[in-house]
Design a protein around this motif. Structure first.
Motif, PDB file in Angstrom:
ATOM      1  N   GLY A  58       8.450  -7.512   9.112  1.00 25.51           N
ATOM      2  CA  GLY A  58       8.566  -7.185  10.675  1.00 25.51           C
ATOM      3  C   GLY A  58       8.095  -6.040  10.668  1.00 25.51           C
ATOM      4  O   GLY A  58       8.093  -5.808  12.081  1.00 25.51           O
ATOM      5  N   ASP A  59       7.600  -5.090   9.898  1.00 24.80           N
ATOM      6  CA  ASP A  59       6.964  -3.948  10.021  1.00 24.80           C
ATOM      7  C   ASP A  59       5.473  -4.032  10.654  1.00 24.80           C
ATOM      8  O   ASP A  59       4.886  -4.767  10.225  1.00 24.80           O
ATOM      9  N   LEU A  60       5.130  -3.230  11.564  1.00 23.53           N
ATOM     10  CA  LEU A  60       4.074  -3.037  12.239  1.00 23.53           C
ATOM     11  C   LEU A  60       3.057  -2.024  11.779  1.00 23.53           C
ATOM     12  O   LEU A  60       3.578  -0.738  11.888  1.00 23.53           O
ATOM     13  N   ALA A  61       1.740  -2.221  11.347  1.00 22.56           N
ATOM     14  CA  ALA A  61       0.937  -1.057  10.964  1.00 22.56           C
ATOM     15  C   ALA A  61      -0.560  -1.646  10.823  1.00 22.56           C
ATOM     16  O   ALA A  61      -0.764  -2.922  10.733  1.00 22.56           O
ATOM     17  N   HIS A  62      -1.286  -0.726  10.669  1.00 25.88           N
ATOM     18  CA  HIS A  62      -2.789  -1.115  10.573  1.00 25.88           C
ATOM     19  C   HIS A  62      -3.149  -1.684   8.853  1.00 25.88           C
ATOM     20  O   HIS A  62      -3.707  -2.519   8.856  1.00 25.88           O
ATOM     21  N   GLU A  63      -2.424  -0.969   8.104  1.00 24.03           N
ATOM     22  CA  GLU A  63      -2.499  -1.362   6.497  1.00 24.03           C
ATOM     23  C   GLU A  63      -1.433  -1.217   5.927  1.00 24.03           C
ATOM     24  O   GLU A  63      -0.511  -0.451   6.345  1.00 24.03           O
ATOM     25  N   PHE A  64      -1.138  -2.089   4.901  1.00 25.52           N
ATOM     26  CA  PHE A  64       0.039  -2.065   4.244  1.00 25.52           C
ATOM     27  C   PHE A  64      -0.299  -1.972   2.577  1.00 25.52           C
ATOM     28  O   PHE A  64      -1.310  -2.430   2.295  1.00 25.52           O
ATOM     29  N   TYR A  65       0.809  -1.086   1.883  1.00 21.86           N
ATOM     30  CA  TYR A  65       0.385  -0.880   0.428  1.00 21.86           C
ATOM     31  C   TYR A  65       1.513  -0.990  -0.305  1.00 21.86           C
ATOM     32  O   TYR A  65       2.785  -0.750   0.281  1.00 21.86           O
ATOM     33  N   GLU A  66       1.468  -1.046  -1.331  1.00 29.38           N
ATOM     34  CA  GLU A  66       2.643  -1.419  -2.564  1.00 29.38           C
ATOM     35  C   GLU A  66       2.418  -0.581  -3.688  1.00 29.38           C
ATOM     36  O   GLU A  66       1.127  -0.572  -4.090  1.00 29.38           O
ATOM     37  N   GLU A  67       3.337   0.249  -4.034  1.00 32.28           N
ATOM     38  CA  GLU A  67       3.270   1.020  -5.134  1.00 32.28           C
ATOM     39  C   GLU A  67       3.679   0.189  -6.490  1.00 32.28           C
ATOM     40  O   GLU A  67       4.476  -0.516  -6.381  1.00 32.28           O
ATOM     41  N   THR A  68       2.722   0.329  -7.368  1.00 33.31           N
ATOM     42  CA  THR A  68       2.755  -0.386  -8.681  1.00 33.31           C
ATOM     43  C   THR A  68       2.796   0.724  -9.869  1.00 33.31           C
ATOM     44  O   THR A  68       2.075   1.425  -9.632  1.00 33.31           O
ATOM     45  N   VAL A  69       3.188   0.615 -10.807  1.00 33.53           N
ATOM     46  CA  VAL A  69       3.214   1.311 -11.877  1.00 33.53           C
ATOM     47  C   VAL A  69       2.488   0.663 -13.058  1.00 33.53           C
ATOM     48  O   VAL A  69       2.666  -0.361 -13.377  1.00 33.53           O
ATOM     49  N   VAL A  70       1.648   1.498 -13.655  1.00 33.88           N
ATOM     50  CA  VAL A  70       0.623   0.919 -14.494  1.00 33.88           C
ATOM     51  C   VAL A  70       0.825   1.871 -15.710  1.00 33.88           C
ATOM     52  O   VAL A  70       0.886   2.963 -15.710  1.00 33.88           O
ATOM     53  N   THR A  71       0.857   0.937 -16.925  1.00 30.97           N
ATOM     54  CA  THR A  71       1.079   1.805 -18.145  1.00 30.97           C
ATOM     55  C   THR A  71      -0.113   1.379 -18.914  1.00 30.97           C
ATOM     56  O   THR A  71      -0.576   0.638 -19.240  1.00 30.97           O
ATOM     57  N   LYS A  72      -0.868   2.593 -19.330  1.00 33.89           N
ATOM     58  CA  LYS A  72      -2.077   2.918 -19.995  1.00 33.89           C
ATOM     59  C   LYS A  72      -1.975   4.072 -21.189  1.00 33.89           C
ATOM     60  O   LYS A  72      -1.472   5.209 -20.668  1.00 33.89           O
ATOM     61  N   ASN A  73      -2.113   3.630 -22.217  1.00 36.27           N
ATOM     62  CA  ASN A  73      -2.122   4.532 -23.454  1.00 36.27           C
ATOM     63  C   ASN A  73      -0.623   5.072 -23.613  1.00 36.27           C
ATOM     64  O   ASN A  73      -0.584   6.410 -24.020  1.00 36.27           O
ATOM     65  N   GLY A  74       0.531   4.409 -23.153  1.00 42.35           N
ATOM     66  CA  GLY A  74       1.809   5.041 -23.198  1.00 42.35           C
ATOM     67  C   GLY A  74       2.248   5.971 -22.015  1.00 42.35           C
ATOM     68  O   GLY A  74       3.068   6.328 -22.087  1.00 42.35           O
TER      69      GLY A  74
END
Length: 111
Positions: A58-74
């Motif tokens: 129900g949040d209102l905004a122009h854009e929405f982002y989600e934080e993701t954790v990427v593991t690369k080379n440890g």
């Protein structure tokens, strides 16, 4: 939120089949006569289409982002991923103050 003129060719919402061929009128008076013609269109815009979206919470905004954790080379690295699914547009919004339509054919003020 910038607006451009109407994309339809040959369609002026403020023109009518009013006065024609009167040589005593200058350009502005002819425009006013056309404005008062058979079609009674107002030069004011009272609503607009919003560019905001509602998300699942129900949040209102122009854009929405989600934080993701990427593991690369440890190594853990956090990235922002843009959410584009499950968004609902806000729709038509009433303006606080009426605006003048971009296709209004009369000069209102000369400097």
């Amino acid at each position: 939120m910038g607006g451009s003129g109407s994309k339809a060719k040959g369609v002026w919402p403020f023109s009518g089949s009013g006065v024609g061929g009167d040589s005593a009128c200058d350009g502005n008076e002819q425009s006013l006569a056309r404005l008062k013609g058979s079609r009674n269109a107002t030069p004011f815009v009272f609503t607009r289409r919003s560019s905001l979206y509602y998300d699942e919470d129900g949040d209102l905004a122009h854009e929405f982002y989600e934080e993701t954790v990427v593991t690369k080379n440890g190594r853990k690295k956090s990235k922002l991923k843009r959410i584009q699914k499950n968004l609902i547009p806000q729709g038509i919004v009433k303006l606080d103050h009426p605006c003048i339509h971009v296709d209004f054919p009369i000069i209102l003020c000369e400097v």
